[in-house]
Scaffold this motif. Structure first.
Motif, mmCIF file in Angstrom:
data_model
loop_
_atom_site.group_PDB
_atom_site.id
_atom_site.type_symbol
_atom_site.label_atom_id
_atom_site.label_comp_id
_atom_site.label_asym_id
_atom_site.label_seq_id
_atom_site.Cartn_x
_atom_site.Cartn_y
_atom_site.Cartn_z
ATOM 1 N N PRO A 1 16.564 -2.547 0.012
ATOM 2 C CA PRO A 1 15.934 -3.375 -0.745
ATOM 3 C C PRO A 1 14.853 -4.264 -0.061
ATOM 4 N N GLY A 2 13.465 -4.249 -0.715
ATOM 5 C CA GLY A 2 13.164 -4.028 -1.880
ATOM 6 C C GLY A 2 12.683 -2.615 -2.204
ATOM 7 N N CYS A 3 13.068 -1.525 -1.433
ATOM 8 C CA CYS A 3 12.659 -0.418 -1.842
ATOM 9 C C CYS A 3 11.243 -0.140 -2.079
ATOM 10 N N ASN A 4 10.385 -0.599 -1.321
ATOM 11 C CA ASN A 4 8.967 -0.445 -1.815
ATOM 12 C C ASN A 4 8.497 0.890 -1.434
ATOM 13 N N GLU A 5 7.780 1.356 -2.458
ATOM 14 C CA GLU A 5 7.228 2.668 -2.441
ATOM 15 C C GLU A 5 5.935 2.848 -1.702
ATOM 16 N N ALA A 6 6.228 2.634 -0.435
ATOM 17 C CA ALA A 6 4.870 2.464 0.624
ATOM 18 C C ALA A 6 5.040 3.169 1.945
ATOM 19 N N VAL A 7 5.983 4.329 1.988
ATOM 20 C CA VAL A 7 6.056 5.194 3.222
ATOM 21 C C VAL A 7 5.656 6.481 3.137
ATOM 22 N N VAL A 8 5.002 6.858 4.056
ATOM 23 C CA VAL A 8 4.831 8.401 4.535
ATOM 24 C C VAL A 8 5.641 8.823 5.220
ATOM 25 N N TRP A 9 6.815 9.567 4.405
ATOM 26 C CA TRP A 9 7.755 10.158 5.437
ATOM 27 C C TRP A 9 7.643 11.330 5.867
ATOM 28 N N THR A 10 7.858 11.731 7.433
ATOM 29 C CA THR A 10 8.023 12.683 7.894
ATOM 30 C C THR A 10 9.367 12.828 8.693
ATOM 31 N N VAL A 11 9.912 13.870 8.065
ATOM 32 C CA VAL A 11 11.170 14.486 8.471
ATOM 33 C C VAL A 11 11.155 15.773 9.241
ATOM 34 N N PHE A 12 11.601 15.710 10.478
ATOM 35 C CA PHE A 12 11.629 16.662 11.425
ATOM 36 C C PHE A 12 12.709 17.975 11.328
ATOM 37 N N GLU A 13 12.406 18.955 11.276
ATOM 38 C CA GLU A 13 13.272 19.947 10.970
ATOM 39 C C GLU A 13 14.396 20.217 11.995
ATOM 40 N N GLU A 14 13.982 20.436 13.192
ATOM 41 C CA GLU A 14 15.144 20.742 14.263
ATOM 42 C C GLU A 14 15.703 19.308 14.767
ATOM 43 N N HIS B 1 0.965 -1.199 0.044
ATOM 44 C CA HIS B 1 0.056 -0.042 0.045
ATOM 45 C C HIS B 1 0.993 1.238 -0.007
ATOM 46 N N LYS B 2 0.519 2.243 -0.606
ATOM 47 C CA LYS B 2 1.240 3.401 -0.983
ATOM 48 C C LYS B 2 1.511 3.980 0.844
ATOM 49 N N ASP B 3 0.440 4.134 1.491
ATOM 50 C CA ASP B 3 0.532 4.557 2.666
ATOM 51 C C ASP B 3 0.585 3.381 3.856
ATOM 52 N N GLY B 4 1.007 2.449 3.409
ATOM 53 C CA GLY B 4 1.178 1.257 4.503
ATOM 54 C C GLY B 4 2.199 1.426 5.687
ATOM 55 N N LEU B 5 3.090 2.330 5.591
ATOM 56 C CA LEU B 5 3.966 2.575 6.620
ATOM 57 C C LEU B 5 4.354 4.239 6.812
ATOM 58 N N ALA B 6 4.437 4.617 7.769
ATOM 59 C CA ALA B 6 4.466 6.000 8.154
ATOM 60 C C ALA B 6 5.613 5.888 9.088
ATOM 61 N N VAL B 7 6.881 6.707 8.572
ATOM 62 C CA VAL B 7 8.187 6.819 9.290
ATOM 63 C C VAL B 7 8.614 8.272 9.546
ATOM 64 N N LEU B 8 8.841 8.267 11.014
ATOM 65 C CA LEU B 8 9.276 9.584 11.838
ATOM 66 C C LEU B 8 10.542 9.426 11.672
ATOM 67 N N GLY B 9 11.346 10.640 10.973
ATOM 68 C CA GLY B 9 12.848 10.784 10.734
ATOM 69 C C GLY B 9 13.238 12.097 11.628
ATOM 70 N N PHE B 10 14.258 11.797 12.383
ATOM 71 C CA PHE B 10 14.857 12.604 13.146
ATOM 72 C C PHE B 10 16.318 12.961 12.903
ATOM 73 N N PHE B 11 16.948 14.017 12.769
ATOM 74 C CA PHE B 11 18.192 14.247 12.547
ATOM 75 C C PHE B 11 18.897 14.378 13.788
ATOM 76 N N ILE B 12 20.288 13.869 13.973
ATOM 77 C CA ILE B 12 21.086 13.966 15.190
ATOM 78 C C ILE B 12 22.238 14.714 15.035
ATOM 79 N N LYS B 13 22.612 15.770 15.779
ATOM 80 C CA LYS B 13 23.845 16.492 15.481
ATOM 81 C C LYS B 13 24.795 16.246 16.752
ATOM 82 N N VAL B 14 25.899 15.812 16.417
ATOM 83 C CA VAL B 14 27.076 15.522 17.327
ATOM 84 C C VAL B 14 27.897 16.582 17.212
ATOM 85 N N ARG B 15 28.416 17.365 18.369
ATOM 86 C CA ARG B 15 29.328 18.349 18.241
ATOM 87 C C ARG B 15 30.699 17.852 18.343
#
Length: 290
Positions: A219-232, A162-176
């Motif tokens: 792989p298999g790179c399935n196009e099934a992800v609603v991506w949310t990438v947080f700004e901060e 499904h195109k919206d089968g998965l929802a992934v929350l992405g968070f950047f991590i900054k290391v000084r």
């Protein structure tokens, strides 16, 4: 981002040895700068060559404001009681309980199934950053993904249909600072759980994010992800010594193509989230060596 899908296994980490036949067949995949194996994925997995692949570079001057992208509601993130399972790839933790997310302009409720990290190599966070996504060409030291499956679907194998089968929350991590890496062969262990909220910033810091339609980054790179990438980014303080498994476990940037990246409408400028995450990372690594 790589949820476990039954019958679909391929070695993702460059220096680990997989215990599965399919991974042995395909050999070691080196991610990141200089790695050529990801370019061959589309020859083995048709979806890896499609037009809505992840990760992407988010160009902030070209994103479109979406006033419907409201804050998320987090359910069950405050407490976990079932043991976490650290998978033998060395960077994925399987979740046994029903922590969920709603709102955030998602059309369904999604259940958290696992989380994992991506990072660079040699402890030199400046020259070899390890985040999968980038903002205006800038990549961060690490990236955290929390993977959620649509609640009405029974498995990840079903979700990737499904195109919206998965929802992934992405968070950047900054290391000084520059941190040394401890490399080891992954193994599967159980560990005492922490609250999922200890992985992520406070909810007040989670109103500014980007949204786009994409894929798994393995792989298999399935196009099934609603991506949310947080700004901060989550910012780890100075003098933080992290012992992390493996190296360069990230896929190179993929073309955006005809897709649109949307941005939430939150107006407040919030400070970067700090330090709780380092405690969780240290806990994961120490547990692995018990």
């Amino acid at each position: 981002m790589r949820p476990h899908i039954p019958g679909q296994s391929i070695l993702y980490l460059p220096i680990a040895r997989s215990l599965t036949a399919s991974s042995e067949t395909h050999g070691t995949l080196r991610e990141g700068p200089g790695g050529d194996k990801p370019r061959q994925w589309k020859q083995l997995f048709a979806e890896c060559g499609k037009d809505s692949q992840s990760p992407i570079n988010i160009v902030t001057s070209k994103v479109k404001m979406d006033w419907n992208l409201k804050p998320f509601t987090f359910e069950g993130y405050e407490k976990q009681t079932a043991k976490w399972v650290l998978e033998n790839d060395g960077h994925s933790v399987t979740l046994q309980e029903s922590a969920k997310i709603t709102d955030g302009s998602l059309n369904s409720k999604y259940k958290a199934t696992q989380f994992h990290f991506h990072w660079g190599s040699h402890g030199n966070w400046g020259s070899s950053p390890g985040s999968e996504h980038s903002i205006d060409g800038e990549r961060y030291a690490m990236e955290l993904h929390i993977v959620h499956r649509r609640e009405d679907l029974s498995s990840d194998a079903e979700a990737v249909k499904h195109k919206d089968g998965l929802a992934v929350l992405g968070f950047f991590i900054k290391v000084r600072n520059r941190s040394s890496l401890l490399v080891f062969l992954g193994k599967k262990v159980q560990m005492e759980p922490l609250a999922l909220k200890s992985l992520i910033p406070h909810e007040k810091n989670l109103t500014r994010y980007y949204r786009y339609a994409g894929s798994l980054t393995t792989p298999g790179c399935n196009e099934a992800v609603v991506w949310t990438v947080f700004e901060e980014p989550i910012e780890l303080g100075q003098h933080t010594n992290l012992s992390l498994p493996m190296m360069d476990n990230f896929r190179p940037i993929q073309p955006l193509g005809n897709r649109t990246v949307y941005k939430s409408s939150a107006g407040a400028i919030l400070p970067p989230a700090k330090a709780l995450l380092v405690i969780t990372i240290a806990y994961l690594m120490v547990t692995l060596f018990q």
